[in-house]
Design a protein around this motif. Structure first.
Motif, PDB file in Angstrom:
ATOM      1  N   ASP A   8      -0.544   4.213   5.840  1.00 31.85           N
ATOM      2  CA  ASP A   8       0.387   4.068   4.815  1.00 31.85           C
ATOM      3  C   ASP A   8       1.184   5.553   4.363  1.00 31.85           C
ATOM      4  O   ASP A   8       2.143   5.647   3.875  1.00 31.85           O
ATOM      5  N   GLN A   9       0.211   6.411   4.195  1.00 28.77           N
ATOM      6  CA  GLN A   9       0.530   7.753   3.718  1.00 28.77           C
ATOM      7  C   GLN A   9       1.564   8.588   4.800  1.00 28.77           C
ATOM      8  O   GLN A   9       2.669   9.064   4.230  1.00 28.77           O
ATOM      9  N   ARG A  10       1.099   8.418   5.995  1.00 34.36           N
ATOM     10  CA  ARG A  10       1.985   8.750   7.010  1.00 34.36           C
ATOM     11  C   ARG A  10       3.353   8.197   7.006  1.00 34.36           C
ATOM     12  O   ARG A  10       4.407   8.944   7.079  1.00 34.36           O
ATOM     13  N   VAL A  11       3.436   6.965   7.057  1.00 32.82           N
ATOM     14  CA  VAL A  11       4.553   6.346   7.236  1.00 32.82           C
ATOM     15  C   VAL A  11       5.429   6.569   5.850  1.00 32.82           C
ATOM     16  O   VAL A  11       6.664   6.844   5.692  1.00 32.82           O
ATOM     17  N   GLY A  12       4.764   6.532   4.751  1.00 34.97           N
ATOM     18  CA  GLY A  12       5.400   6.779   3.455  1.00 34.97           C
ATOM     19  C   GLY A  12       6.157   8.037   3.398  1.00 34.97           C
ATOM     20  O   GLY A  12       6.944   8.260   2.806  1.00 34.97           O
ATOM     21  N   ASP A  13       5.102   9.144   3.906  1.00 34.88           N
ATOM     22  CA  ASP A  13       5.788  10.453   3.833  1.00 34.88           C
ATOM     23  C   ASP A  13       7.124  10.672   4.895  1.00 34.88           C
ATOM     24  O   ASP A  13       8.160  11.384   4.373  1.00 34.88           O
ATOM     25  N   HIS A  14       6.961   9.919   5.988  1.00 40.30           N
ATOM     26  CA  HIS A  14       8.016   9.899   6.712  1.00 40.30           C
ATOM     27  C   HIS A  14       9.275   9.512   6.156  1.00 40.30           C
ATOM     28  O   HIS A  14      10.398  10.012   6.396  1.00 40.30           O
TER      29      HIS A  14
ATOM     30  N   ASN B 123      14.560   9.843   3.097  1.00 44.16           N
ATOM     31  CA  ASN B 123      15.281   9.384   1.874  1.00 44.16           C
ATOM     32  C   ASN B 123      14.515   9.974   0.670  1.00 44.16           C
ATOM     33  O   ASN B 123      13.535   9.523   0.096  1.00 44.16           O
ATOM     34  N   PRO B 124      14.755  11.223   0.362  1.00 46.81           N
ATOM     35  CA  PRO B 124      13.884  12.131  -0.760  1.00 46.81           C
ATOM     36  C   PRO B 124      13.744  11.412  -1.931  1.00 46.81           C
ATOM     37  O   PRO B 124      12.611  11.945  -2.588  1.00 46.81           O
ATOM     38  N   VAL B 125      14.493  10.479  -2.314  1.00 49.15           N
ATOM     39  CA  VAL B 125      14.366   9.841  -3.759  1.00 49.15           C
ATOM     40  C   VAL B 125      13.553   8.802  -3.643  1.00 49.15           C
ATOM     41  O   VAL B 125      13.379   7.946  -4.626  1.00 49.15           O
ATOM     42  N   VAL B 126      12.825   8.374  -2.517  1.00 50.54           N
ATOM     43  CA  VAL B 126      11.984   7.020  -2.461  1.00 50.54           C
ATOM     44  C   VAL B 126      10.968   7.029  -3.608  1.00 50.54           C
ATOM     45  O   VAL B 126      10.756   5.977  -3.973  1.00 50.54           O
ATOM     46  N   ARG B 127      10.488   8.144  -3.950  1.00 49.89           N
ATOM     47  CA  ARG B 127       9.169   8.156  -4.964  1.00 49.89           C
ATOM     48  C   ARG B 127       9.965   8.007  -6.068  1.00 49.89           C
ATOM     49  O   ARG B 127       9.218   7.422  -6.974  1.00 49.89           O
ATOM     50  N   ASP B 128      11.005   8.434  -6.363  1.00 49.85           N
ATOM     51  CA  ASP B 128      11.793   8.213  -7.682  1.00 49.85           C
ATOM     52  C   ASP B 128      12.023   6.702  -7.850  1.00 49.85           C
ATOM     53  O   ASP B 128      12.129   6.291  -9.121  1.00 49.85           O
ATOM     54  N   ILE B 129      12.415   6.225  -6.763  1.00 50.01           N
ATOM     55  CA  ILE B 129      12.742   4.621  -6.784  1.00 50.01           C
ATOM     56  C   ILE B 129      11.723   3.936  -7.290  1.00 50.01           C
ATOM     57  O   ILE B 129      11.726   2.865  -8.105  1.00 50.01           O
ATOM     58  N   ALA B 130      10.533   4.259  -6.481  1.00 54.64           N
ATOM     59  CA  ALA B 130       9.309   3.639  -6.833  1.00 54.64           C
ATOM     60  C   ALA B 130       8.877   3.649  -8.327  1.00 54.64           C
ATOM     61  O   ALA B 130       8.306   2.489  -9.144  1.00 54.64           O
ATOM     62  N   ARG B 131       8.940   4.816  -8.682  1.00 57.64           N
ATOM     63  CA  ARG B 131       8.502   4.992 -10.322  1.00 57.64           C
ATOM     64  C   ARG B 131       9.557   4.558 -11.074  1.00 57.64           C
ATOM     65  O   ARG B 131       9.068   3.958 -12.161  1.00 57.64           O
TER      66      ARG B 131
ATOM     67  N   ARG C 156       0.880  -1.318  -0.077  1.00 61.68           N
ATOM     68  CA  ARG C 156       0.221  -0.059   0.086  1.00 61.68           C
ATOM     69  C   ARG C 156       0.814   1.135   0.201  1.00 61.68           C
ATOM     70  O   ARG C 156       0.631   2.198  -0.720  1.00 61.68           O
ATOM     71  N   VAL C 157       1.949   1.239   0.741  1.00 62.07           N
ATOM     72  CA  VAL C 157       2.973   2.367   0.818  1.00 62.07           C
ATOM     73  C   VAL C 157       3.643   2.596  -0.573  1.00 62.07           C
ATOM     74  O   VAL C 157       3.512   3.634  -1.123  1.00 62.07           O
TER      75      VAL C 157
END
Length: 270
Positions: A38-44, A49-57, A23-24
């Motif tokens: 999931d949003q709260r943990v994902g944001d933290h 690690n600010p690149v985590v969204r880049d990693i996912a994409r 879900r995260v």
């Protein structure tokens, strides 16, 4: 589509009070199948690690390029996708069957929310087959036994293990799982994998503190590995160029300069 293997007890295992990887991850790539926790943990995690969204994409984009390459250029018509995650746009079967409608895909996951969505969303072209089995990566024999109901394991299979071996915390055990699966598919089969790393060469320094927070506040626990450890998963196989690289750089479009701390590789069984 083959008969569903979704167990009636799936919803009973669903825990919406603790952040869960599927879900995260869905939240990070812009999906809607997630909860406030999931949003709260994902944001933290993203604040550490600010690149985590880049990693996912980048991981998702790698999947698209790898499946298109295997289907279009290597003639693969069977995929065993272990650690499916929540369905989004351009899932493995959609990419493969767009190129070759007779492709056969088996998805494997053990997350209850994935089970619920897979039943309705992971349906494919009538010329091929799309199935989903509820099984754990730690039990490769069960995966292979049940996948054989849809796939012909005497013919080449692309084994997809994107972002899943990082949940097998013991490296020797992870290596054994890969070897057991690849030993059960014939020559000409492929292993496709991605895996997070802490290697500074690809910007992995912040992975360790981010994963420490994750392991204290979410499930399942996760680990990063070095390039050398990740490379050990493809021992005995032949890497397809450009080899083991940041997944964002694997056969990326010309001019793409994004590098993420998530290795990706495609290897063929000789």
């Amino acid at each position: 589509m083959s008969e569903s293997h979704t167990p009636p007890s799936g919803s009973a295992r669903l825990n919406t009070g603790v952040a869960h990887n599927a879900r995260v991850w869905n939240y990070w790539i812009g999906g809607k199948d997630n909860y406030e926790v999931d949003q709260r943990v994902g944001d933290h995690v993203a604040s550490i690690n600010p690149v985590v969204r880049d990693i996912a994409r980048a991981d998702r984009d790698f999947l698209g390029r790898a499946v298109a390459y295997l289907t279009g250029e290597r003639g693969v018509r069977q995929f065993l996708d272990i650690g499916t995650g929540l369905p989004t746009a351009d899932n493995t079967h959609e990419i493969a069957q767009r190129i070759a409608p007779d492709s056969r895909i088996v998805y494997v996951d053990n997350d209850p929310i994935v089970l619920v969505h897979a039943r309705t969303l992971l349906t494919g072209a009538s010329q091929g087959a799309t199935d989903y089995i509820d099984a754990d990566v730690h039990d490769p024999d069960a995966i292979l036994e049940r996948a054989a109901g849809t796939l012909d394991l005497t013919r080449p299979v692309a084994v997809m293990m994107l972002g899943i071996l990082n949940f097998v915390l013991d490296t020797d055990k992870a290596r054994d799982i890969v070897r057991r699966i690849m030993a059960s598919v014939p020559s000409g089969s492929f292993l496709v994998l991605t895996h997070p790393t802490f290697d500074p060469e690809v910007g992995g320094e912040l992975q360790v503190p981010a994963m420490e927070f994750w392991n204290e506040n979410a499930t399942p626990p996760i680990t990063a590995r070095s390039a050398a450890d990740i490379a050990s998963f493809v021992e005995g196989l032949e890497l397809v160029g450009p080899g083991l690289v940041s997944c964002s750089q694997w056969r990326a479009a010309p001019g793409s300069d994004l590098v993420v701390p998530q290795y990706g590789a495609v290897a063929v069984k000789p």
